[in-house]
Design an enzyme around this catalytic site. Structure first.
Site, PDB file in Angstrom:
ATOM      1  N   LYS A   1       0.848  -1.194   0.000  1.00 15.31           N
ATOM      2  CA  LYS A   1       0.000   0.000   0.000  1.00 15.31           C
ATOM      3  C   LYS A   1       0.879   1.238   0.000  1.00 15.31           C
ATOM      4  CE  LYS A   1      -1.906   2.405   3.302  1.00 15.31           C
ATOM      5  NZ  LYS A   1      -1.657   3.740   2.723  1.00 15.31           N
TER       6      LYS A   1
ATOM      7  N   GLY B   1       7.191   4.622   8.529  1.00 18.32           N
ATOM      8  CA  GLY B   1       6.336   5.771   8.819  1.00 18.32           C
ATOM      9  C   GLY B   1       6.534   6.213  10.257  1.00 18.32           C
ATOM     10  N   SER B   2       5.472   6.747  10.840  1.00 15.59           N
ATOM     11  CA  SER B   2       5.599   7.351  12.170  1.00 15.59           C
ATOM     12  C   SER B   2       5.628   6.279  13.270  1.00 15.59           C
ATOM     13  CB  SER B   2       4.429   8.300  12.415  1.00 15.59           C
ATOM     14  OG  SER B   2       3.224   7.574  12.366  1.00 15.59           O
ATOM     15  N   THR B   3       6.229   6.625  14.386  1.00 15.97           N
ATOM     16  CA  THR B   3       6.318   5.693  15.511  1.00 15.97           C
ATOM     17  C   THR B   3       4.927   5.330  16.060  1.00 15.97           C
ATOM     18  OG1 THR B   3       8.562   6.383  15.993  1.00 15.97           O
ATOM     19  CG2 THR B   3       7.356   5.369  17.808  1.00 15.97           C
TER      20      THR B   3
ATOM     21  N   VAL C   1       2.071   5.024  14.500  1.00 18.39           N
ATOM     22  CA  VAL C   1       1.445   4.035  13.607  1.00 18.39           C
ATOM     23  C   VAL C   1       2.205   2.714  13.678  1.00 18.39           C
ATOM     24  CG1 VAL C   1       0.875   3.472  11.210  1.00 18.39           C
ATOM     25  CG2 VAL C   1       0.375   5.743  12.096  1.00 18.39           C
ATOM     26  N   GLY C   2       3.519   2.770  13.850  1.00 14.74           N
ATOM     27  CA  GLY C   2       4.303   1.543  14.033  1.00 14.74           C
ATOM     28  C   GLY C   2       3.782   0.724  15.215  1.00 14.74           C
TER      29      GLY C   2
ATOM     30  N   GLU D   1      10.368   0.616  10.286  1.00 11.99           N
ATOM     31  CA  GLU D   1      11.381   1.670  10.102  1.00 11.99           C
ATOM     32  C   GLU D   1      10.661   2.964  10.431  1.00 11.99           C
ATOM     33  OE1 GLU D   1      13.235   4.474   9.140  1.00 11.99           O
ATOM     34  OE2 GLU D   1      13.183   3.998   6.987  1.00 11.99           O
TER      35      GLU D   1
ATOM     36  N   CYS E   1      13.535  10.457   7.523  1.00  9.26           N
ATOM     37  CA  CYS E   1      13.500   9.851   8.856  1.00  9.26           C
ATOM     38  C   CYS E   1      14.831  10.019   9.575  1.00  9.26           C
ATOM     39  CB  CYS E   1      13.106   8.386   8.756  1.00  9.26           C
ATOM     40  SG  CYS E   1      14.028   7.498   7.514  1.00  9.26           S
TER      41      CYS E   1
ATOM     42  N   GLU F   1      10.044  14.603  16.450  1.00 14.46           N
ATOM     43  CA  GLU F   1      10.361  14.637  15.017  1.00 14.46           C
ATOM     44  C   GLU F   1       9.496  15.717  14.342  1.00 14.46           C
ATOM     45  OE1 GLU F   1       9.314  11.104  12.702  1.00 14.46           O
ATOM     46  OE2 GLU F   1      11.304  11.244  11.792  1.00 14.46           O
TER      47      GLU F   1
HETATM   48  P1  NAD Z   1       1.965   7.743   8.967  1.00 10.53           P
HETATM   49  O1  NAD Z   1       2.846   6.910   9.786  1.00 10.53           O
HETATM   50  O2  NAD Z   1       0.548   7.974   9.419  1.00 10.53           O
HETATM   51  O3  NAD Z   1       1.844   7.137   7.465  1.00 10.53           O
HETATM   52  C1  NAD Z   1       2.768   6.272   6.873  1.00 10.53           C
HETATM   53  C2  NAD Z   1       2.031   5.128   6.187  1.00 10.53           C
HETATM   54  O4  NAD Z   1       1.285   4.409   7.163  1.00 10.53           O
HETATM   55  C3  NAD Z   1       1.020   5.555   5.124  1.00 10.53           C
HETATM   56  O5  NAD Z   1       1.021   4.607   4.072  1.00 10.53           O
HETATM   57  C4  NAD Z   1      -0.289   5.483   5.866  1.00 10.53           C
HETATM   58  O6  NAD Z   1      -1.397   5.266   5.006  1.00 10.53           O
HETATM   59  C5  NAD Z   1      -0.076   4.280   6.753  1.00 10.53           C
HETATM   60  N1  NAD Z   1      -0.931   4.237   7.949  1.00 10.53           N
HETATM   61  C6  NAD Z   1      -1.435   5.272   8.654  1.00 10.53           C
HETATM   62  N2  NAD Z   1      -2.193   4.821   9.674  1.00 10.53           N
HETATM   63  C7  NAD Z   1      -2.177   3.476   9.609  1.00 10.53           C
HETATM   64  C8  NAD Z   1      -2.771   2.425  10.377  1.00 10.53           C
HETATM   65  N3  NAD Z   1      -3.541   2.691  11.445  1.00 10.53           N
HETATM   66  N4  NAD Z   1      -2.535   1.150  10.036  1.00 10.53           N
HETATM   67  C9  NAD Z   1      -1.735   0.852   8.990  1.00 10.53           C
HETATM   68  N5  NAD Z   1      -1.166   1.797   8.205  1.00 10.53           N
HETATM   69  C10 NAD Z   1      -1.373   3.086   8.509  1.00 10.53           C
HETATM   70  O7  NAD Z   1       2.666   9.107   8.739  1.00 10.53           O
HETATM   71  P2  NAD Z   1       1.992  10.528   8.387  1.00 10.53           P
HETATM   72  O8  NAD Z   1       0.775  10.801   9.199  1.00 10.53           O
HETATM   73  O9  NAD Z   1       1.833  10.596   6.932  1.00 10.53           O
HETATM   74  O10 NAD Z   1       3.156  11.486   8.884  1.00 10.53           O
HETATM   75  C11 NAD Z   1       3.189  11.822  10.256  1.00 10.53           C
HETATM   76  C12 NAD Z   1       4.580  11.833  10.788  1.00 10.53           C
HETATM   77  O11 NAD Z   1       5.171  10.552  10.622  1.00 10.53           O
HETATM   78  C13 NAD Z   1       5.540  12.761  10.067  1.00 10.53           C
HETATM   79  O12 NAD Z   1       5.426  14.062  10.515  1.00 10.53           O
HETATM   80  C14 NAD Z   1       6.847  12.149  10.392  1.00 10.53           C
HETATM   81  O13 NAD Z   1       7.259  12.577  11.652  1.00 10.53           O
HETATM   82  C15 NAD Z   1       6.555  10.672  10.437  1.00 10.53           C
HETATM   83  N6  NAD Z   1       6.924   9.972   9.179  1.00 10.53           N
HETATM   84  C16 NAD Z   1       8.069   9.253   9.197  1.00 10.53           C
HETATM   85  C17 NAD Z   1       8.474   8.635   8.031  1.00 10.53           C
HETATM   86  C18 NAD Z   1       9.740   7.839   7.991  1.00 10.53           C
HETATM   87  O14 NAD Z   1      10.336   7.716   6.940  1.00 10.53           O
HETATM   88  N7  NAD Z   1      10.144   7.239   9.092  1.00 10.53           N
HETATM   89  C19 NAD Z   1       7.726   8.755   6.864  1.00 10.53           C
HETATM   90  C20 NAD Z   1       6.539   9.471   6.895  1.00 10.53           C
HETATM   91  C21 NAD Z   1       6.165  10.081   8.072  1.00 10.53           C
END
Ligand code: NAD
Length: 497
Positions: free
Chosen positions: A189, A242-244, A246-247, A265, A299, A396
């Protein structure tokens, strides 16, 4: 053309056909519920087009396609043939570099020169894992004369991969390379902010000859399609960048469903340390690149800058001058270094942090404002007079905002550098090899750069300590995230015991 393609235009490519459907079983299809969402151009704030949105039902279909391929056609494919497919895919990316880079700039807002750099890294990464496909080996283990033991490295099965918007194509390549090399199938996705380049890439997957269902690429929202992937009983592994927060959600979903394997990551708040004896000109360039590369949406961004007291004042003046020279503007202009932030949400989030920094008492040395009056542009910003307890030093920001502080002693800066919940990256600038190695070893981070910053390579593992994640991407290390060991014990003929 059906509503599964739309004609778009960029200054680099002229008109082209942009797929908008969900890529499942090597075909573009509509979502079952026929939902779509709009994709916004961050440079103009206008709608580029709408793409089809995957809901839970579409995730089910994509997972079933990936399962069927895993149990069927893909299993029959030899490692050598997997290598050929991946290398062909890399060649097709090379052939289409202009289109892939232009779509990335259009959708994400990154400058065309950075986008080209990303696509070159994509090509290198996919080719590299093409090279690995037929080199994943087991072992024979000598235990007893009447037994024969060996291990096999087997694929995990169906992998769910959820990627962010900051490097849409590159994160896709990091994820699919090791997973396909080791014989898995995938439902990936893309991020809802940047689905377009992944759909162009999907056309190349089919052209490279991958059997249907091996690599499915869907657009969708995190809380819908992302959540469906991470809690799906038919998904054997989920890989996320992505974000911590959501991780954490993904790990919980994996634990509550089928205990699928998880690699994460996540974010960072990386220290970039400059000692008195550093080559100042070089250090300023790398510090500037460390924080402002990709508009700070990285990141591993070097967002906490610690400069030793002997050169601090001189460094700060020169850094301000250097940062103010970064060209901010139209991503398609060849001189642009910094384009817009990816979305209004990210723009607002960053501007909030700038406000917080001012309220916390830090000094805004340059920037701190919107750039221009259209698009999500933010001026390169530097805060001084920051302390480690401030939010802008701990959280961050993910934007073009640097925080700079002074230190005196090596032990002090190691403690400051490690004073974070994250641990993704760090850097040390010094001419003294002993200082470089001592401090690198003492910093708790998955990557430490010496006299440089943000230099990643597909051969080198990348990932985080602490809350920056688990598992490693890239290099040989990533193969372990996509394989499981099987031990086979064979009793040779002989007397029964
Ligand atoms: P996010 O973590 O919400 O999104 C990243 C991915 O996760 C997207 O594909 C999103 O659709 C998916 N996602 C979101 N919620 C989910 C869930 N409940 N279950 C499964 N997948 C889900 O990030 P964001 O809201 O777009 O950005 C917010 C913050 O996250 C940024 O300000 C930044 O600090 C951080 N971020 C970090 C990275 C990185 O490379 N580590 C990348 C993007 C954002």
């Amino acid at each position: 053309m059906s509503n599964l393609f739309v004609e778009l235009k960029t200054p680099i490519t002229g008109s082209f056909q942009q797929p908008t459907g969900l890529f499942i079983n090597n075909e573009f299809v509509e979502g079952i519920d026929k939902q779509t969402f709009e994709v916004i151009n961050p440079t103009t704030e206008e709608v580029i087009c709408s793409v089809h949105e995957a809901t839970e039902k579409d995730v089910d279909i994509a997972v079933a396609a990936a399962r069927k391929a895993f149990e069927g056609s893909w299993r029959q494919v030899t490692p050598q043939q997997r290598s050929i497919y991946l290398i062909k895919l890399a060649e097709l990316c090379e052939k289409n570099i202009d289109l892939l880079a232009a779509v990335e700039s259009l959708d994400n807002g990154k400058s065309i020169s950075l986008a080209r750099g990303d696509v070159n890294s994509v090509i290198g990464c996919i080719r590299y894992y093409g090279g690995w496909a037929d080199k994943v080996e087991g072992k024979t283990i000598d235990i007893a004369p009447d037994m024969f033991h060996y291990t096999r490295s087997e694929p995990l099965g169906v992998c769910g991969q959820i990627i962010p918007w900051n490097f849409p194509l590159l994160m896709l390549a990091w994820k699919i390379g090791p997973a396909l090399a080791t014989g898995n199938t995938i439902v990936l996705k893309t991020a809802e902010q940047t689905p377009l380049s992944g759909l162009i890439f999907a056309t190349l997957v089919k052209e490279a000859g991958f059997p249907p269902g091996v690599l499915n690429i869907i657009s969708g929202l995190g809380r819908v399609a992302g959540a469906a992937i991470s809690s799906h009983m038919g998904v054997d592994k989920v890989a996320f960048t992505g974000s911590t927060p959501v991780g954490r959600t993904i790990m919980k979903a994996a634990a509550a469903s089928n205990l699928k394997k998880v690699t994460l990551e996540l974010g960072g708040k990386s220290p970039n340390i400059v000692f008195n004896d550093a080559d100042i000109e070089q250090a300023i360039s790398w510090v500037n690149f460390g924080i402002y590369y990709n508009h700070g949406q990285t990141c591993c961004a070097g967002s906490r800058i610690y400069v030793q007291d002997g050169i601090y004042d001189k460094f700060l003046e020169a850094f301000k001058k250097r940062a103010a020279e970064n060209k901010v503007g139209d991503p398609f202009h060849h001189e642009t270094f910094q384009g817009p932030q990816v979305s209004k949400i990210q723009y607002d989030r960053i501007m909030d942090y700038i406000k917080i920094g001012k309220e916390e008492g830090a000094t805004c040395e340059i920037g701190g404002e919107r750039h221009g009056d259209k698009g999500y542009f933010i001026q390169p910003t530097i805060f001084s007079n920051v302390t480690n307890d401030m939010k802008i030093m701990q959280e961050e920001i993910f934007g073009p905002v640097a925080a700079i502080a002074k230190f005196t002693h090596e032990e002090e800066v190691i403690a400051l550098g490690n004073d974070t919940n994250y641990g993704l990256a760090a850097a040390v600038h010094t001419k003294d090899l002993n200082t470089a190695i001592r401090v690198s070893n003492a910093l708790r981070a998955g990557t430490v750069w010496v006299n440089c910053y943000n230099l990643l390579h597909h051969s080198l593992p990348f990932g985080g300590y602490s809350e920056s994640g688990m598992g490693r991407e890239l290099g040989e290390a990533a193969l372990a995230n996509y394989t499981q060991n099987k031990s086979v014990a064979i009793r040779l003929s002989g007397p029964l015991f």
